[in-house]
Design a protein around this motif. Structure first.
Motif, PDB file in Angstrom:
ATOM      1  N   LYS A   1       0.953  -1.319  -0.068  1.00  0.00           N
ATOM      2  CA  LYS A   1       0.284  -0.390  -0.085  1.00  0.00           C
ATOM      3  C   LYS A   1       1.284   0.972  -0.176  1.00  0.00           C
ATOM      4  CE  LYS A   1      -4.003   2.139   2.292  1.00  0.00           C
ATOM      5  NZ  LYS A   1      -4.929   2.281   1.371  1.00  0.00           N
ATOM      6  N   GLY A   2       0.433   2.006  -0.814  1.00  0.00           N
ATOM      7  CA  GLY A   2       1.217   3.567  -1.051  1.00  0.00           C
ATOM      8  C   GLY A   2       2.819   3.198  -1.813  1.00  0.00           C
ATOM      9  N   VAL A   3       3.178   1.992  -2.317  1.00  0.00           N
ATOM     10  CA  VAL A   3       4.349   2.160  -2.835  1.00  0.00           C
ATOM     11  C   VAL A   3       4.094   2.283  -4.010  1.00  0.00           C
ATOM     12  CG1 VAL A   3       6.564   0.613  -3.165  1.00  0.00           C
ATOM     13  CG2 VAL A   3       5.907   0.585  -0.970  1.00  0.00           C
ATOM     14  N   SER A   4       4.759   3.637  -4.874  1.00  0.00           N
ATOM     15  CA  SER A   4       5.020   3.879  -5.905  1.00  0.00           C
ATOM     16  C   SER A   4       5.046   2.483  -7.606  1.00  0.00           C
ATOM     17  CB  SER A   4       4.587   5.016  -6.624  1.00  0.00           C
ATOM     18  OG  SER A   4       5.396   5.435  -7.783  1.00  0.00           O
ATOM     19  N   GLY A   5       4.406   2.296  -8.325  1.00  0.00           N
ATOM     20  CA  GLY A   5       5.422   1.017  -9.196  1.00  0.00           C
ATOM     21  C   GLY A   5       6.068   1.738 -10.294  1.00  0.00           C
ATOM     22  N   LYS A   6       6.246   2.897 -10.237  1.00  0.00           N
ATOM     23  CA  LYS A   6       7.425   4.284 -11.283  1.00  0.00           C
ATOM     24  C   LYS A   6       8.307   4.341 -10.275  1.00  0.00           C
ATOM     25  CE  LYS A   6       3.253   6.650 -13.120  1.00  0.00           C
ATOM     26  NZ  LYS A   6       2.637   8.297 -12.809  1.00  0.00           N
ATOM     27  N   ARG A   7       8.065   4.435  -9.518  1.00  0.00           N
ATOM     28  CA  ARG A   7       9.413   4.350  -7.906  1.00  0.00           C
ATOM     29  C   ARG A   7      10.202   3.170  -7.950  1.00  0.00           C
ATOM     30  NH1 ARG A   7      10.743   7.388  -4.219  1.00  0.00           N
ATOM     31  NH2 ARG A   7      12.890   6.234  -4.530  1.00  0.00           N
ATOM     32  N   VAL A   8       9.487   2.160  -8.188  1.00  0.00           N
ATOM     33  CA  VAL A   8      10.308   0.542  -8.043  1.00  0.00           C
ATOM     34  C   VAL A   8      11.245   0.423  -9.362  1.00  0.00           C
ATOM     35  CG1 VAL A   8       9.967  -2.230  -8.556  1.00  0.00           C
ATOM     36  CG2 VAL A   8       8.359   0.197  -6.140  1.00  0.00           C
ATOM     37  N   ARG A   9       9.630   0.818 -10.680  1.00  0.00           N
ATOM     38  CA  ARG A   9      10.554   0.351 -12.015  1.00  0.00           C
ATOM     39  C   ARG A   9      12.040   0.811 -11.921  1.00  0.00           C
ATOM     40  NH1 ARG A   9       6.955   3.891 -15.186  1.00  0.00           N
ATOM     41  NH2 ARG A   9       8.649   4.962 -14.802  1.00  0.00           N
ATOM     42  N   ASP A  10      11.856   2.742 -11.305  1.00  0.00           N
ATOM     43  CA  ASP A  10      13.018   3.176 -12.189  1.00  0.00           C
ATOM     44  C   ASP A  10      14.220   2.993 -11.147  1.00  0.00           C
ATOM     45  OD1 ASP A  10      11.679   4.553 -13.901  1.00  0.00           O
ATOM     46  OD2 ASP A  10      10.799   6.433 -12.504  1.00  0.00           O
ATOM     47  N   LEU A  11      13.929   2.678  -9.494  1.00  0.00           N
ATOM     48  CA  LEU A  11      15.069   1.712  -9.282  1.00  0.00           C
ATOM     49  C   LEU A  11      15.465   0.571  -9.925  1.00  0.00           C
ATOM     50  CD1 LEU A  11      13.558   2.746  -5.590  1.00  0.00           C
ATOM     51  CD2 LEU A  11      15.065   3.928  -6.941  1.00  0.00           C
ATOM     52  N   LEU A  12      15.340  -0.101  -9.517  1.00  0.00           N
ATOM     53  CA  LEU A  12      15.141  -1.546 -10.591  1.00  0.00           C
ATOM     54  C   LEU A  12      15.823  -1.627 -11.727  1.00  0.00           C
ATOM     55  CD1 LEU A  12      11.844  -4.332  -9.778  1.00  0.00           C
ATOM     56  CD2 LEU A  12      13.915  -4.099  -8.490  1.00  0.00           C
ATOM     57  N   LEU A  13      15.660  -0.704 -12.540  1.00  0.00           N
ATOM     58  CA  LEU A  13      16.418  -0.453 -13.902  1.00  0.00           C
ATOM     59  C   LEU A  13      17.520   0.194 -13.525  1.00  0.00           C
ATOM     60  CD1 LEU A  13      16.513  -0.212 -17.179  1.00  0.00           C
ATOM     61  CD2 LEU A  13      15.044   1.017 -16.958  1.00  0.00           C
ATOM     62  N   ASP A  14      17.803   0.863 -12.908  1.00  0.00           N
ATOM     63  CA  ASP A  14      19.403   2.413 -12.376  1.00  0.00           C
ATOM     64  C   ASP A  14      20.120   1.557 -12.161  1.00  0.00           C
ATOM     65  OD1 ASP A  14      18.616   3.770 -14.372  1.00  0.00           O
ATOM     66  OD2 ASP A  14      17.586   5.535 -13.302  1.00  0.00           O
ATOM     67  N   HIS A  15      19.330   1.062 -10.710  1.00  0.00           N
ATOM     68  CA  HIS A  15      20.126  -0.140  -9.625  1.00  0.00           C
ATOM     69  C   HIS A  15      20.584  -1.089 -10.354  1.00  0.00           C
ATOM     70  CE1 HIS A  15      21.153   3.966  -7.336  1.00  0.00           C
ATOM     71  NE2 HIS A  15      19.283   4.180  -7.400  1.00  0.00           N
ATOM     72  N   TYR A  16      19.797  -2.375 -10.788  1.00  0.00           N
ATOM     73  CA  TYR A  16      20.060  -3.411 -10.146  1.00  0.00           C
ATOM     74  C   TYR A  16      19.888  -4.438 -12.064  1.00  0.00           C
ATOM     75  CZ  TYR A  16      18.822  -2.961  -5.335  1.00  0.00           C
ATOM     76  OH  TYR A  16      18.879  -3.273  -4.303  1.00  0.00           O
ATOM     77  N   GLY A  17      19.417  -2.810 -13.280  1.00  0.00           N
ATOM     78  CA  GLY A  17      19.660  -3.243 -14.791  1.00  0.00           C
ATOM     79  C   GLY A  17      18.658  -4.261 -15.105  1.00  0.00           C
ATOM     80  N   LEU A  18      17.036  -4.554 -14.005  1.00  0.00           N
ATOM     81  CA  LEU A  18      16.065  -5.006 -14.117  1.00  0.00           C
ATOM     82  C   LEU A  18      14.949  -4.037 -14.706  1.00  0.00           C
ATOM     83  CD1 LEU A  18      16.185  -7.479 -10.644  1.00  0.00           C
ATOM     84  CD2 LEU A  18      17.458  -7.653 -13.154  1.00  0.00           C
ATOM     85  N   VAL A  19      14.454  -4.680 -16.056  1.00  0.00           N
ATOM     86  CA  VAL A  19      13.068  -3.995 -16.598  1.00  0.00           C
ATOM     87  C   VAL A  19      11.953  -4.427 -16.544  1.00  0.00           C
ATOM     88  CG1 VAL A  19      12.403  -3.063 -18.689  1.00  0.00           C
ATOM     89  CG2 VAL A  19      15.132  -3.597 -18.477  1.00  0.00           C
TER      90      VAL A  19
END
Length: 381
Positions: free
Chosen positions: A310-328
């Protein structure tokens, strides 16, 4: 909205940016692992790639074959007669024609593949929605579809089985019940683009013997090659003859045609790949249950639909996974009937799933310490 301006490429109205755009924009320095594009992880085999490379000169130099050749090739894969098949330059070609020709209204459940919701307005055709709900694991009953079709006086009813992005499904018995109740509508369009990854009964036989049922399928998912642009429709012969007159004469490119003509060499590997994906799906579903706060729903597709805490932004999760872990990953806010609090993650091999689960756990743990974002109401719930 994401604060990472370099990732504004994700602000698209319907779909995700291409992997090529993502590679250009991400700050991650390394090989990306794609959990977004729902391609088969076990097909094509390297032998098929080698065969293409050996024949690339002729593939590029000469005109491809005509449609009847490719209808025969698809018939060999799906067990429907060639006369009941219309080959297409990707499923979007067929969807566009069928939506354009509809007199409306069109009914589709949501969330769903974006083309079913964004094409009808382009032709000023009214489209109505049937909302899938998380309380029912996003599954619908036949009665719900029939009732909603009557409420909106639908002339065209779209059924995605199994559904993209939720992975929810109808049984063969439910599909037949819908078809039997809606014999008076112009078309029942059944999108089976992901059915090869399931144990579900195809409606192709129903379509061949029905006046108004048409099955449409993308082949990029099952072949593991979205870039070659292949799809097809199955219907009775009167429907397929009419539909063939509306597709371009040479609508299949040489590379796609070569793949179809040589699929007979790799049929065993092709069919075995779906079982391997199903095994990986079971593993991925089990592992995602271990991510704190994440709710993942059962699926018959080669992807899993997950609800964030609840309340966690998928956009933030997506961007962090991409930029820090290389996961799309696929964040679903631009799908009608969904919000940014849902992710669709494609089934990958076990070692890649382990990397995703570890990264998701890290990211959600970090975000849990931040102020929560209020959730939108009235969708996907």
């Amino acid at each position: 909205m994401s604060s990472n301006k370099h990732l504004n490429i994700f602000q698209t109205p319907f779909h995700n940016p291409s992997i090529f755009q993502i590679r250009d924009k991400t700050r991650f320095d390394g090989q990306l692992v794609d959990f977004c594009v729902p391609a088969n992880s076990y097909f094509p085999p390297t032998e098929m790639e080698a065969l293409i490379n050996r024949n690339m000169h002729d593939i590029l130099k000469y005109y491809p074959d005509y449609a009847p050749v490719y209808q025969d090739c698809i018939a060999d894969l799906c067990d429907a007669p060639a006369e009941n098949i219309v080959v297409a330059n990707g499923i979007t070609e067929i969807i566009t024609i069928l939506c354009r020709e509809s007199r409306g209204p069109i009914l589709t459940s949501v969330p769903t593949f974006g083309r079913w919701t964004d094409i009808p307005p382009d032709f000023d055709i009214p489209v109505f929605y049937l909302q899938r709900k998380k309380e029912n694991a996003f599954r619908l009953s036949a009665d719900e579809v029939i009732r909603r079709a009557r409420e909106v006086s639908a002339s065209t009813v779209v059924i995605s089985n199994p559904n993209n992005p939720t992975g929810a499904w109808f049984t063969g018995e439910e599909i037949r019940a819908i078809a039997e109740a809606l014999t008076d509508v112009d078309h029942i369009l059944i999108d089976e683009s992901f059915i090869e990854f399931s144990d579900l009964e195809s409606a192709e036989s129903l379509a061949m013997n029905s006046d108004n049922v048409i099955v449409v399928k993308s082949m990029g998912k099952s072949l593991g090659w979205h870039g070659i642009r292949l799809g097809y429709a199955v219907a009775n012969t009167l429907q397929t003859e009419a539909l063939r007159r509306k597709v371009p004469y040479w609508n299949i490119n040489g590379l796609a045609g070569f793949v179809l003509k040589n699929m007979w060499r790799f049929k065993d590997e092709y069919r075995a790949s779906f079982l391997k994906v199903a095994e990986d799906r079971d593993y991925m579903f089990e592992q995602l249950q271990k991510v704190p706060g994440l709710i993942t729903y059962p699926s018959k597709c080669n992807f899993l639909f997950s609800e964030l805490p609840k309340g966690v932004s998928g956009k933030r999760v997506r961007d962090l996974l991409l930029d820090h872990y290389g996961l799309v990953v696929r964040e679903c806010s631009n799908k009608v009937g969904s919000t940014e609090y849902y992710l669709r993650n494609v089934v990958r091999r076990k070692e890649q799933t382990d990397a995703l689960v570890s990264a998701l756990t890290d990211v959600l743990t970090a975000l849990d310490r931040e102020p929560q974002v209020p959730e939108a109401e009235g969708v996907a719930g």
